[in-house]
Design a protein around this motif. Sequence first.
Motif, PDB file in Angstrom:
ATOM      1  N   MET A 169     -23.929  18.140 -14.372  1.00 49.01           N
ATOM      2  CA  MET A 169     -24.960  17.297 -13.733  1.00 49.01           C
ATOM      3  C   MET A 169     -24.503  15.740 -14.206  1.00 49.01           C
ATOM      4  O   MET A 169     -25.212  14.962 -14.221  1.00 49.01           O
ATOM      5  N   ASP A 211     -28.102  13.154  -6.838  1.00 49.04           N
ATOM      6  CA  ASP A 211     -27.665  14.294  -7.734  1.00 49.04           C
ATOM      7  C   ASP A 211     -27.822  15.561  -6.718  1.00 49.04           C
ATOM      8  O   ASP A 211     -27.169  16.655  -7.196  1.00 49.04           O
ATOM      9  N   VAL A 212     -28.481  15.499  -5.612  1.00 50.93           N
ATOM     10  CA  VAL A 212     -28.450  17.051  -4.791  1.00 50.93           C
ATOM     11  C   VAL A 212     -27.098  17.158  -4.256  1.00 50.93           C
ATOM     12  O   VAL A 212     -26.956  18.345  -4.336  1.00 50.93           O
ATOM     13  N   ALA A 266     -24.867  18.891  -7.006  1.00 46.08           N
ATOM     14  CA  ALA A 266     -25.501  20.385  -7.262  1.00 46.08           C
ATOM     15  C   ALA A 266     -25.034  21.249  -6.415  1.00 46.08           C
ATOM     16  O   ALA A 266     -24.819  22.404  -6.608  1.00 46.08           O
ATOM     17  N   VAL A 325     -29.487  52.654  -3.824  1.00 45.15           N
ATOM     18  CA  VAL A 325     -29.714  52.619  -5.320  1.00 45.15           C
ATOM     19  C   VAL A 325     -30.700  53.673  -5.706  1.00 45.15           C
ATOM     20  O   VAL A 325     -30.187  54.571  -6.711  1.00 45.15           O
ATOM     21  N   LEU A 382     -29.964  57.357  -7.659  1.00 43.38           N
ATOM     22  CA  LEU A 382     -30.524  57.922  -9.112  1.00 43.38           C
ATOM     23  C   LEU A 382     -31.342  59.130  -8.927  1.00 43.38           C
ATOM     24  O   LEU A 382     -31.122  60.027  -9.397  1.00 43.38           O
ATOM     25  N   ILE A 423     -39.307  55.501  -8.749  1.00 44.78           N
ATOM     26  CA  ILE A 423     -37.905  55.770  -7.862  1.00 44.78           C
ATOM     27  C   ILE A 423     -38.114  56.418  -6.728  1.00 44.78           C
ATOM     28  O   ILE A 423     -37.645  56.099  -5.637  1.00 44.78           O
ATOM     29  N   TYR A 458     -37.213  39.472  -1.490  1.00 45.30           N
ATOM     30  CA  TYR A 458     -37.953  39.311  -2.895  1.00 45.30           C
ATOM     31  C   TYR A 458     -39.363  39.876  -2.339  1.00 45.30           C
ATOM     32  O   TYR A 458     -40.014  40.773  -3.212  1.00 45.30           O
ATOM     33  N   LEU A 504     -39.473  43.765  -1.792  1.00 45.04           N
ATOM     34  CA  LEU A 504     -39.477  44.430  -3.098  1.00 45.04           C
ATOM     35  C   LEU A 504     -40.896  44.525  -3.463  1.00 45.04           C
ATOM     36  O   LEU A 504     -41.197  45.747  -4.033  1.00 45.04           O
TER      37      LEU A 504
END
Lengths: 154, 445
Positions: free
Chosen positions: B1, B18-19, B22, B80, B84, B113, B342, B345
């Motif tokens: 930065m 700064d954006v 980044a 996944v 398992l 699971i 997310y 999940l």
Amino acid sequence: MQPAATADQGKRPVGRRRVLQAILGFSIVSTAAIVLTPILGFLAPPKSSGSEAGGKVLAGTLDSIPLGQGEVVAMGSTPVMVVNTDQGVKAYEAICTHLGCIVAWDEGAGNIVCPCHDGRFNPGSGAVVSGPPPTALPPVEVSVEGNEIYLVAG
Amino acid sequence: MTAGTSPAPGGPSTGTVDVTSADAPVPANTGTGHRVFNWFETRLGARQLFDALMHVHIPISARTFFFGGITMFLFIVQVVTGSLLALYYKPTPEAAYESVVFITSEVTFGWLIRSIHHWAANLMIVFLILHVVRIFFQASYKYPREITWLVGGGLLGVTIFFGFTGYLLPWDQRAYWATVVGTEIAGFVPIIGDFLLQLLRGGTEISGATLSRFYGIHVLFLPLALGVLLVVHLTLVHQQGLANRGHKEPRPYWPDGVKEGEEPVVATAAGAAVTAAMPGGGVSTAEWNVTMAEGPAGEVASAVLEAPVAGEPSAAEAAQEPKRRTLPFFPDYILDEVIAWYFILGVLVVMASIFPAGIEEPANPLETPEHIKPEWYFLAVYELLKWVPKVVGVIGPMVALAILVFLPFIDRNPEVKARRRRFAIALGVGSIALFILLTIRGYYS
């Protein structure tokens, strides 16, 4: 001017960007932990319900394993070498201490032999006679009641 | 930065500048990260590929609701959790049931699971249906995306077959008898029915052979098939870009005088420049395509990213861009997509915790339980079979599915606006209503 700047550096306000980065990093790490914990837990094999309930297991009779003979019998899921020697009936865990093969009775040589790398054990004590095994075979308690040979688990 | 990373003029004097720094993909410092990055980059040259994959633009009008992406995410979850589960599952009639009980009650987090696998399977069907419905009503299956839709039909078939084969694996009463009925239905198919029935069952009855077969199909054939189809599907989506909702995709146009084989005025469909001569192409469509056509994607991306910050439309293409009608796929769209994943999940964990996957009595071929019903997505067919002759009940859904899969070749109407495709919309609404009605009836019967 100069001293003021250095003094400011110590208590520079934490920027918004830094806070957001910290929160993001924390979220990523905790998410990884939350996802990985069940996966790793799942992969670890559960404690086997085990057949080692203790007690005695009938290994054979003095007729089935006469003097000078040896035989591998199962005590639960553990293989046990039972040998009838002139010092009495002895029993040892039959898993070779070298690399885990199951030992056998060599009638000709009169000792316990591992077929994998020709390690040999004394039938009277379980000690290594020759070959690569590092230690003796661990003994298993045995009791002879009349004609019957029992292994005492536990 | 630190200073020197920012390409913006004026230096990093303010927070806003700064954006840009980044967003620079290469860290310009000489830290370890940079050296590791360079070590790989000089050997792989993956940056270009990554840029080509990531720095695409999607029309700002696009409304995907992330249905397709969520379906893909759920597939990843299935890979996944399924991998398992396969570590403990034993696909034989003697051991299957016990191994599932073992997974559920003995293995650490086994219930979680397994329940997530169960719920992700159901949600995968839900989001796949929503995805299909979305594409249908937005008319995104039309030119030039017919093949994408067709491959999507394959993905739909594979996913349904996933559900069907996976359902048997616990080998409890419900699993066993649902498969008896399900495969029996396959037997009603005219001419090849008998063959199909035996092919599915690996014999005349549901037996150990069926279980091995379903297991092999479920864990080997279908994941491979879905993986391949998914790659094709995504490649096509990437090549064509998302549809500009409410606007017809301009077709290549050969004006008078241009002979076949010569370069047409409009080269390709999705990323092509559109001339003003383009017939039928709305003004906004043309503008949108101009944006798409300008330069390599990366340039446009940086132009869009930097323009508001630098305060000057650095390149000519930025000036031509009609009021930002596009949105960078990376990071804007991806970020929203990841948030959606997310969230899903979270939904999975909550559902798995509140409604964990259960198990019934072990399969007993000598006793059919009282209420035997298929999974909810088969309930409509199940209900239909009560009302119509067997052959119709089997052929009807098959024809419906065929019409759905080959829709782009049946529905030749080029219009994409709902009011100009009233028949298709009415048919779609009617079909969905019928499906829901039959499913509800089937559920409560």
